[in-house]
Design an enzyme around this catalytic site. Structure first.
Site, short mmCIF file in Angstrom:
data_model
loop_
_atom_site.label_atom_id
_atom_site.label_comp_id
_atom_site.label_asym_id
_atom_site.label_seq_id
_atom_site.Cartn_x
_atom_site.Cartn_y
_atom_site.Cartn_z
N ASP A 8 0.88 -1.17 0.00
CA ASP A 8 0.00 0.00 0.00
C ASP A 8 0.92 1.21 0.00
O ASP A 8 1.44 1.61 1.05
CB ASP A 8 -0.90 0.00 1.23
CG ASP A 8 -1.83 1.20 1.26
OD1 ASP A 8 -2.30 1.63 0.19
OD2 ASP A 8 -2.07 1.74 2.37
N GLU A 68 -1.59 -1.54 -5.06
CA GLU A 68 -2.82 -0.82 -5.38
C GLU A 68 -2.57 0.14 -6.54
O GLU A 68 -1.53 0.80 -6.59
CB GLU A 68 -3.28 -0.04 -4.14
CG GLU A 68 -4.65 0.56 -4.29
CD GLU A 68 -5.14 1.14 -2.97
OE1 GLU A 68 -5.73 0.38 -2.18
OE2 GLU A 68 -4.91 2.34 -2.74
N ASP A 140 -2.40 0.98 7.30
CA ASP A 140 -1.65 0.79 6.05
C ASP A 140 -1.19 -0.65 5.87
O ASP A 140 -1.17 -1.17 4.76
CB ASP A 140 -0.47 1.76 5.98
CG ASP A 140 -0.94 3.21 5.97
OD1 ASP A 140 -1.66 3.59 5.03
OD2 ASP A 140 -0.61 3.96 6.91
#
Length: 173
Positions: A8, A68, A140
């Site tokens: 992330d 992502e 996160d």
């Protein structure tokens, strides 16, 4: 056995999650944050991300890397920094010959929570539940684990599709 590294990305902190995906089952290996000091310039921050991801790859030897996809934030400057952070992480994976897979945030949430509109708390709860963790992971790190879980789910779905004889209306028969 397949070790998956989920990332992330962020220019201030980058979450990571490492899971084992074997025979359709997932298990937790590690998760955490690559913290980037505020005092560093953007190029120095990108180097910290690159070095941190490279170190994770050397330590865990993942077979696949999931990250992502960038989304358009309200602030264009933030979106550009996020894109650069993603780039540093992706280059670290490619530099170590680890295949890269990218997933939209909505797809990650859909895969883990069941709805693409899930909030961070729901993602954290489901990651904790799916991986049978003793405590809730930091935001996160939970997002990174969710990205790795999404990749595992996608791979499992592809394996089932490859072995099926028919595919109709979005379902394997």
């Amino acid at each position: 056995m397949s070790i998956l590294l989920g990332i992330d990305p962020g220019s201030r902190k980058t979450g990571y999650g490492v899971i084992n995906f074997t025979a359709g089952k997932v298990s937790y290996i590690a998760s955490g944050l690559i913290r980037i000091p505020d005092t560093l310039s953007l190029p120095e921050r990108l180097k910290v991300i690159f070095d941190g991801v490279s170190e994770l790859i050397e330590l865990h030897i993942p077979q696949e890397f999931a990250i992502e996809q960038v989304f358009m934030a309200k602030n264009a400057g933030s979106a550009l920094k996020l894109g650069q952070a993603r780039g540093a992480a992706i280059v670290a994976a490619m530099d170590n010959d680890v295949p890269v897979y990218e997933y939209e945030a909505r797809k990650v949430k859909q895969s883990v929570v069941g709805t693409g509109a899930a909030d961070k708390t729901q993602v954290q709860h489901m990651v904790k539940t799916l991986l049978k963790l003793p405590k809730t992971p930091q935001e996160d790190a939970a997002d990174a684990l969710a990205i790795a879980l999404c990749h595992a789910n996608t791979q499992q779905h592809m394996i089932r599709m490859a072995g099926s004889k028919q595919y109709r209306r979005g379902r394997i028969i």
